[in-house]
Design a protein around this motif. Structure first.
Motif, PDB file in Angstrom:
ATOM      1  N   TRP A   1       0.839  -1.203   0.000  1.00  0.00           N
ATOM      2  CA  TRP A   1       0.000   0.000   0.000  1.00  0.00           C
ATOM      3  C   TRP A   1       0.881   1.265   0.000  1.00  0.00           C
ATOM      4  O   TRP A   1       0.661   2.180  -0.779  1.00  0.00           O
TER       5      TRP A   1
ATOM      6  N   LEU B   1       1.192   3.952  -2.977  1.00  0.00           N
ATOM      7  CA  LEU B   1       0.903   5.361  -2.683  1.00  0.00           C
ATOM      8  C   LEU B   1       2.090   6.232  -3.083  1.00  0.00           C
ATOM      9  O   LEU B   1       1.923   7.287  -3.708  1.00  0.00           O
TER      10      LEU B   1
ATOM     11  N   THR C   1       3.180  14.944 -12.884  1.00  0.00           N
ATOM     12  CA  THR C   1       2.075  15.509 -13.668  1.00  0.00           C
ATOM     13  C   THR C   1       1.946  17.005 -13.402  1.00  0.00           C
ATOM     14  O   THR C   1       1.847  17.809 -14.324  1.00  0.00           O
ATOM     15  N   ILE C   2       1.964  17.347 -12.068  1.00  0.00           N
ATOM     16  CA  ILE C   2       1.784  18.763 -11.686  1.00  0.00           C
ATOM     17  C   ILE C   2       2.955  19.603 -12.201  1.00  0.00           C
ATOM     18  O   ILE C   2       2.796  20.731 -12.637  1.00  0.00           O
TER      19      ILE C   2
ATOM     20  N   ILE D   1      -4.855  24.067 -10.984  1.00  0.00           N
ATOM     21  CA  ILE D   1      -5.914  23.551 -10.097  1.00  0.00           C
ATOM     22  C   ILE D   1      -5.330  23.142  -8.744  1.00  0.00           C
ATOM     23  O   ILE D   1      -5.908  23.422  -7.694  1.00  0.00           O
ATOM     24  N   PHE D   2      -4.164  22.493  -8.788  1.00  0.00           N
ATOM     25  CA  PHE D   2      -3.585  21.933  -7.554  1.00  0.00           C
ATOM     26  C   PHE D   2      -3.236  23.033  -6.535  1.00  0.00           C
ATOM     27  O   PHE D   2      -3.604  22.930  -5.361  1.00  0.00           O
TER      28      PHE D   2
ATOM     29  N   LEU E   1       1.971  11.869  -9.583  1.00  0.00           N
ATOM     30  CA  LEU E   1       1.189  13.109  -9.457  1.00  0.00           C
ATOM     31  C   LEU E   1       2.109  14.329  -9.460  1.00  0.00           C
ATOM     32  O   LEU E   1       1.831  15.340 -10.114  1.00  0.00           O
TER      33      LEU E   1
ATOM     34  N   ALA F   1      -6.238  24.704  -4.809  1.00  0.00           N
ATOM     35  CA  ALA F   1      -6.911  23.698  -3.955  1.00  0.00           C
ATOM     36  C   ALA F   1      -6.103  23.443  -2.698  1.00  0.00           C
ATOM     37  O   ALA F   1      -6.649  23.226  -1.615  1.00  0.00           O
ATOM     38  N   LEU F   2      -4.795  23.509  -2.831  1.00  0.00           N
ATOM     39  CA  LEU F   2      -3.905  23.266  -1.683  1.00  0.00           C
ATOM     40  C   LEU F   2      -3.911  24.446  -0.712  1.00  0.00           C
ATOM     41  O   LEU F   2      -3.940  24.265   0.501  1.00  0.00           O
TER      42      LEU F   2
ATOM     43  N   PRO G   1      -6.196  26.313   3.936  1.00  0.00           N
ATOM     44  CA  PRO G   1      -5.269  26.668   5.024  1.00  0.00           C
ATOM     45  C   PRO G   1      -4.962  28.158   5.072  1.00  0.00           C
ATOM     46  O   PRO G   1      -4.789  28.719   6.151  1.00  0.00           O
TER      47      PRO G   1
ATOM     48  N   ARG H   1       2.255   6.643  -6.797  1.00  0.00           N
ATOM     49  CA  ARG H   1       1.209   7.537  -7.312  1.00  0.00           C
ATOM     50  C   ARG H   1       1.494   8.996  -6.964  1.00  0.00           C
ATOM     51  O   ARG H   1       1.218   9.897  -7.753  1.00  0.00           O
TER      52      ARG H   1
ATOM     53  N   SER I   1      -3.026  21.260 -14.586  1.00  0.00           N
ATOM     54  CA  SER I   1      -3.085  20.545 -13.299  1.00  0.00           C
ATOM     55  C   SER I   1      -2.509  21.421 -12.190  1.00  0.00           C
ATOM     56  O   SER I   1      -3.034  21.469 -11.075  1.00  0.00           O
TER      57      SER I   1
END
Lengths: 293, 233
Positions: A11, A15, A25-26, A35-36, A22, A39-40, A44, A18, A32
């Motif tokens: 697992w 993770l 990708t970003i 958006i990222f 990710l 959203a991050l 906060p 991935r 991406s």
């Protein structure tokens, strides 16, 4: 047990892969990234503005500036602003004398109280328990820290007004119970009674850390000077976590009611274990406090 | 396996949104938990103001007058507090450390160990009756002093020992010598008295009364009168 370990490892590896993909990708895909990052940061960031910076837009539970006692009553002469050392010394002297006067006045008010009351004098490094104005235990304060939130108030008549009347305790948190009640069931016969009596003849040896929340945003944290035992460290950790959760609940409660959270004006005192325990056990739940700082 | 599967979404923008929001929620919780500490750091940048600094030569006299007046008030307040100290000898009992101090005009005359309430809650089998053995706190006055007191044992004394409860006027209820040579009545059934169990002095073992050693009891008897104040905390 082995299969659980194996699954967990898989697992974590999946993770990790991935997250890495990710990240790539970003890094490479512009849409991406667009958006990222919001959203991050939005949630906060808003919470930082609200829970951290929002406090600076509010004044703790203090009287309005109009109600505050003016130290220099001659307003006409204040426009000239002449800063001579002698006059500054005089005005500072008045300020400290006024605080002392308020402290003594608060003590006199406490003397009307039938229960045990507390006075904390940071100038003399002493915490004293009083009954009807009579000091019954004077405890030496080994060390103390004061919240930086006092900094903008130092030298302000607002601070004198804040200290002018006794504070009332509202909540307690601690590593030891307020009343060390032991429940004993009636024994069947004398043999059982003798055994029970031996069990109940013990002296309490817990570590002493507690916090008392007073009205007007004052929080007093009292800690023992001695280092804690192993179980004491665990209990202290639990107590500090409880305080953090309480603080979090306070912020969320303010958020629900569309108010800015309040930053407590805390004072941390280090006393000997015996003194800290005696104070905790002696003061009633709604005790009154006279403070000098 | 929900979180990794979210990251596996074919839509790259969805993946980025879920990941960003997830980490954002985590950071929000972190910000909320660290908010008090962050605020403290924030106050380091807030300037300190001194509104008492602005003045002129004209107000210097006023400052001095203010100082004199405040000093006078402080003197008066100190006297008022000093006046509250009892003039006759008085007792201070510390239930936390099980110590007592015999004082006079703010000075310690004698200090030693005592025993106070055990904070035991005694419950009967049927839970119909219960007693809590704690020493009350506050200011008390000695209402009566008894020499060679006789203890009239209440019901709980028998229940605690696993003995049958005798009738109210039974001779079994009366015990001579258990309370030492003197007993000082503080009212509401609470006494300061001696004890047969000297080895327990310094421990919280009583049923609410204050127990002193034989020597200490004699010293207290020589100094404390009816009406003397007893402060218990």
């Amino acid at each position: 047990m082995r299969s659980v370990y194996f699954n967990t490892t898989v697992w974590i590896k999946t993770l990790g892969k991935r997250i890495w993909s990710l990240y790539n990708t970003i890094r490479t895909n512009r849409s991406s990234r667009v958006i990222f990052i919001p959203a991050l940061l939005i949630l906060p960031g808003l919470m930082f503005l609200y829970a951290v910076l929002g406090v600076f837009f509010t004044v703790p539970d203090m009287p309005n500036k109009e109600e505050a006692i003016p130290i220099n009553r001659d307003d006409s002469v204040q426009k000239k602003h002449i800063h001579s050392d002698e006059l500054n010394a005089l005005s500072q002297n008045v300020f400290h004398l006024k605080i002392e006067e308020m402290f003594l006045q608060s003590q006199l008010q406490l003397a009307k109280n039938d229960s045990v009351t507390l006075s904390i004098d940071l100038v003399d490094s002493a915490a004293t328990l009083h009954i009807r104005g009579v000091p019954v235990r004077k405890c030496k304060i080994h060390n103390f820290n004061v919240s930086r939130a006092y900094k903008p108030l130092l030298g302000q008549s607002l601070l004198i007004q804040w200290l002018s009347s006794p504070f009332t305790a509202q909540k307690y948190w601690g590593t030891l119970p307020k009343s060390p009640i032991k429940i004993k069931k009636a024994p069947k016969d004398t043999t059982e009674a003798n055994k029970l009596n031996d069990d109940f003849t013990t002296v309490e040896k817990g570590d002493v850390y507690y916090t008392i929340a007073f009205d007007r945003s004052l929080v007093i944290k009292i800690e023992q000077a001695q280092s804690p035992s192993f179980f004491g460290i665990l209990r202290k950790g639990h107590y500090e976590w409880t305080l953090k959760m309480h603080s979090l609940a306070g912020v969320l409660n303010s958020l629900v009611h569309f108010r800015f959270p309040k930053h407590p004006l805390w004072i941390r005192l280090v006393l000997s274990k015996e003194d800290a325990k005696a104070i905790f056990r002696a003061i009633p739940k709604n005790t009154a406090l006279a403070l000098r700082m | 396996m929900k979180f990794p599967s979210l990251l596996q979404s074919p839509d790259l923008r969805k993946q980025a949104f879920y990941a960003g929001s997830g980490i954002g929620v985590f950071l929000t919780i972190l910000v909320l938990l660290c908010a008090p500490t962050l605020r403290e750091w924030g106050y380091a940048f807030v300037p300190q103001s001194h509104n008492y600094k602005s003045t002129t030569d004209q107000s210097k006299k006023k400052w001095e007058k203010d100082i004199q007046r405040t000093k006078g008030n402080i003197r008066r307040l100190r006297q008022s507090l000093q006046y509250r100290l009892p003039r006759e000898p008085y007792l201070i009992i510390d239930t936390s450390d099980n110590m007592f101090i015999l004082m006079s005009r703010g000075k310690t005359l004698y200090r030693s160990v005592c025993s106070t309430g055990s904070y035991t809650l005694l419950k009967t089998k049927n839970k119909k009756e219960k007693w809590i053995f704690k020493t009350p706190r506050g200011l008390f006055r000695v209402q009566n002093i008894v020499e060679n007191p006789i203890w009239r044992m209440p019901d709980w004394a028998f229940i605690e020992e696993g003995l049958p409860i005798p009738p109210e006027d039974s001779a079994k209820r009366f015990e001579r010598g258990a309370l030492g040579d003197y007993a000082f009545d503080l009212g509401h059934g609470y006494l300061i008295h001696g004890t047969l169990y000297q080895r327990f002095l310094g421990m919280p073992v009583t049923h609410g009364c204050v127990r002193l050693g034989d020597k200490e009891l004699q010293i207290v008897y020589e100094n404390i009168r009816v009406g003397s104040r007893v402060f218990i905390y």
